[in-house]
Write a protein that holds these residues in place. Structure first.
Motif, PDB file in Angstrom:
ATOM      1  N   ASP A  34       0.815  -1.209   0.000  1.00 38.63           N
ATOM      2  CA  ASP A  34       0.000   0.000   0.000  1.00 38.63           C
ATOM      3  C   ASP A  34       0.851   1.263   0.000  1.00 38.63           C
ATOM      4  N   MET A  35       2.112   1.128   0.365  1.00 36.89           N
ATOM      5  CA  MET A  35       2.975   2.296   0.478  1.00 36.89           C
ATOM      6  C   MET A  35       3.470   2.722  -0.893  1.00 36.89           C
ATOM      7  N   LYS A  36       3.644   4.019  -1.077  1.00 38.47           N
ATOM      8  CA  LYS A  36       4.184   4.522  -2.322  1.00 38.47           C
ATOM      9  C   LYS A  36       5.668   4.214  -2.371  1.00 38.47           C
ATOM     10  N   ALA A  37       6.153   3.956  -3.550  1.00 37.14           N
ATOM     11  CA  ALA A  37       7.583   3.708  -3.719  1.00 37.14           C
ATOM     12  C   ALA A  37       8.343   4.999  -3.440  1.00 37.14           C
ATOM     13  N   PRO A  38       9.486   4.915  -2.779  1.00 34.83           N
ATOM     14  CA  PRO A  38      10.241   6.125  -2.498  1.00 34.83           C
ATOM     15  C   PRO A  38      10.742   6.743  -3.798  1.00 34.83           C
ATOM     16  N   SER A  39      10.680   8.058  -3.845  1.00 34.91           N
ATOM     17  CA  SER A  39      11.192   8.722  -5.036  1.00 34.91           C
ATOM     18  C   SER A  39      12.710   8.764  -4.956  1.00 34.91           C
ATOM     19  N   SER A  40      13.332   8.611  -6.077  1.00 36.75           N
ATOM     20  CA  SER A  40      14.782   8.554  -6.110  1.00 36.75           C
ATOM     21  C   SER A  40      15.265   9.259  -7.352  1.00 36.75           C
ATOM     22  N   GLU A  41      16.377   9.957  -7.240  1.00 34.63           N
ATOM     23  CA  GLU A  41      16.903  10.615  -8.421  1.00 34.63           C
ATOM     24  C   GLU A  41      17.748   9.675  -9.258  1.00 34.63           C
ATOM     25  N   VAL A  42      18.048   8.489  -8.751  1.00 33.40           N
ATOM     26  CA  VAL A  42      18.833   7.519  -9.499  1.00 33.40           C
ATOM     27  C   VAL A  42      17.878   6.621 -10.263  1.00 33.40           C
ATOM     28  N   THR A  43      17.873   6.766 -11.572  1.00 34.95           N
ATOM     29  CA  THR A  43      17.042   5.950 -12.430  1.00 34.95           C
ATOM     30  C   THR A  43      17.951   5.174 -13.352  1.00 34.95           C
ATOM     31  N   THR A  44      17.843   3.871 -13.313  1.00 36.81           N
ATOM     32  CA  THR A  44      18.733   3.061 -14.137  1.00 36.81           C
ATOM     33  C   THR A  44      18.099   2.804 -15.483  1.00 36.81           C
ATOM     34  N   SER A  46      17.824   0.353 -19.148  1.00 38.06           N
ATOM     35  CA  SER A  46      17.220  -0.947 -19.410  1.00 38.06           C
ATOM     36  C   SER A  46      18.238  -1.866 -20.063  1.00 38.06           C
ATOM     37  N   LEU A  47      17.896  -3.131 -20.130  1.00 39.10           N
ATOM     38  CA  LEU A  47      18.811  -4.124 -20.690  1.00 39.10           C
ATOM     39  C   LEU A  47      18.135  -4.857 -21.846  1.00 39.10           C
ATOM     40  N   PRO A  48      18.074  -4.216 -23.021  1.00 40.40           N
ATOM     41  CA  PRO A  48      17.559  -4.938 -24.192  1.00 40.40           C
ATOM     42  C   PRO A  48      18.630  -5.904 -24.707  1.00 40.40           C
ATOM     43  N   ALA A  49      18.301  -6.655 -25.736  1.00 36.90           N
ATOM     44  CA  ALA A  49      19.233  -7.645 -26.281  1.00 36.90           C
ATOM     45  C   ALA A  49      20.517  -6.999 -26.801  1.00 36.90           C
ATOM     46  N   SER A  50      20.447  -5.734 -27.208  1.00 39.79           N
ATOM     47  CA  SER A  50      21.625  -5.064 -27.763  1.00 39.79           C
ATOM     48  C   SER A  50      22.606  -4.616 -26.690  1.00 39.79           C
ATOM     49  N   GLY A  51      22.271  -4.727 -25.419  1.00 41.42           N
ATOM     50  CA  GLY A  51      23.145  -4.304 -24.329  1.00 41.42           C
ATOM     51  C   GLY A  51      22.454  -3.274 -23.453  1.00 41.42           C
ATOM     52  N   TYR A  52      23.117  -2.902 -22.387  1.00 42.22           N
ATOM     53  CA  TYR A  52      22.547  -1.961 -21.427  1.00 42.22           C
ATOM     54  C   TYR A  52      22.428  -0.575 -22.057  1.00 42.22           C
ATOM     55  N   GLN A  53      21.255   0.027 -21.951  1.00 39.11           N
ATOM     56  CA  GLN A  53      20.999   1.366 -22.464  1.00 39.11           C
ATOM     57  C   GLN A  53      20.881   2.331 -21.292  1.00 39.11           C
ATOM     58  N   LEU A  54      21.757   3.325 -21.244  1.00 37.45           N
ATOM     59  CA  LEU A  54      21.731   4.300 -20.160  1.00 37.45           C
ATOM     60  C   LEU A  54      20.463   5.154 -20.252  1.00 37.45           C
ATOM     61  N   SER A  55      19.908   5.482 -19.094  1.00 37.68           N
ATOM     62  CA  SER A  55      18.728   6.341 -19.042  1.00 37.68           C
ATOM     63  C   SER A  55      19.152   7.794 -19.277  1.00 37.68           C
ATOM     64  N   ASP A  56      18.185   8.670 -19.439  1.00 39.74           N
ATOM     65  CA  ASP A  56      18.486  10.092 -19.626  1.00 39.74           C
ATOM     66  C   ASP A  56      19.234  10.656 -18.426  1.00 39.74           C
ATOM     67  N   ASN A  57      18.836  10.235 -17.221  1.00 44.40           N
ATOM     68  CA  ASN A  57      19.530  10.698 -16.007  1.00 44.40           C
ATOM     69  C   ASN A  57      20.973  10.212 -15.983  1.00 44.40           C
ATOM     70  N   GLU A  58      21.190   8.965 -16.356  1.00 39.93           N
ATOM     71  CA  GLU A  58      22.541   8.407 -16.343  1.00 39.93           C
ATOM     72  C   GLU A  58      23.445   9.114 -17.351  1.00 39.93           C
ATOM     73  N   LEU A  59      22.892   9.531 -18.465  1.00 34.20           N
ATOM     74  CA  LEU A  59      23.683  10.234 -19.471  1.00 34.20           C
ATOM     75  C   LEU A  59      24.155  11.599 -18.958  1.00 34.20           C
ATOM     76  N   LYS A  60      23.484  12.147 -17.973  1.00 33.70           N
ATOM     77  CA  LYS A  60      23.849  13.450 -17.410  1.00 33.70           C
ATOM     78  C   LYS A  60      24.927  13.348 -16.325  1.00 33.70           C
ATOM     79  N   TYR A  61      25.223  12.131 -15.854  1.00 38.80           N
ATOM     80  CA  TYR A  61      26.194  11.976 -14.776  1.00 38.80           C
ATOM     81  C   TYR A  61      27.572  12.454 -15.219  1.00 38.80           C
ATOM     82  N   ASP A  62      28.263  13.111 -14.296  1.00 36.12           N
ATOM     83  CA  ASP A  62      29.643  13.507 -14.555  1.00 36.12           C
ATOM     84  C   ASP A  62      30.571  12.352 -14.168  1.00 36.12           C
TER      85      ASP A  62
END
Length: 153
Positions: A34-44, A46-62
């Motif tokens: 019943d509890m809401k999922a905690p909000s997090s700024e870390v969004t990973t 996905s892993l399609p067959a072509s390999g791991y695809q970085l999210s928009d947030n991950e692309l912004k990481y320094d």
């Protein structure tokens, strides 16, 4: 004296029972589901067959953020041992119970999570190289002892 104690115990029991009966009838149980999922700024990504695809947030990481995320993930992956995972029966019970009582689905497929973690590390390492940051020797870092901190080279 004995009668007075008996009356006090009965009165206390009635007060406690009456307190429970005054709860609203439409009150739902407090389940983890019943509890809401905690909000997090870390969004990973996905892993399609072509390999791991970085999210928009991950692309912004320094470089610093990517390096820190990789250090943590390397330490987690080092602790992976397929012989020490939950049994298939335990994972089956968890998958049955989670929709009913709530809870996490983490650990239902440890092999898939391990593959995703390794693919994520490789994608992060490529991203570090693309940003001209220090990269990790993943084979050496994953084979190192559990107590050493992974360091980029």
């Amino acid at each position: 004296m004995y009668a007075l104690r008996t009356h006090m115990v009965v009165a206390l029991a009635c007060a406690l029972a009456g307190g429970c009966s005054t709860a609203p009838a439409d009150m739902r149980p407090n389940l983890v589901g019943d509890m809401k999922a905690p909000s997090s700024e870390v969004t990973t990504g996905s892993l399609p067959a072509s390999g791991y695809q970085l999210s928009d947030n991950e692309l912004k990481y320094d470089c610093r953020k990517l390096t820190g995320m990789m250090q943590i993930r390397i330490l987690q992956v080092r602790g992976y041992d397929s012989n020490k995972q939950a049994s298939a029966a335990a994972r089956g019970l968890q998958s049955f119970a989670t929709p009913i009582w709530g809870g996490t689905k983490e650990g239902l497929d440890p092999e898939a999570q391990h593959r995703k973690d390794l693919a994520m590390l490789e994608a992060y390492n490529r991203r570090l190289a693309g940003k001209n940051c220090k990269t990790f020797d993943l084979n050496a870092e994953l084979a190192a002892s559990k107590d050493t901190t992974p360091t980029p080279r």
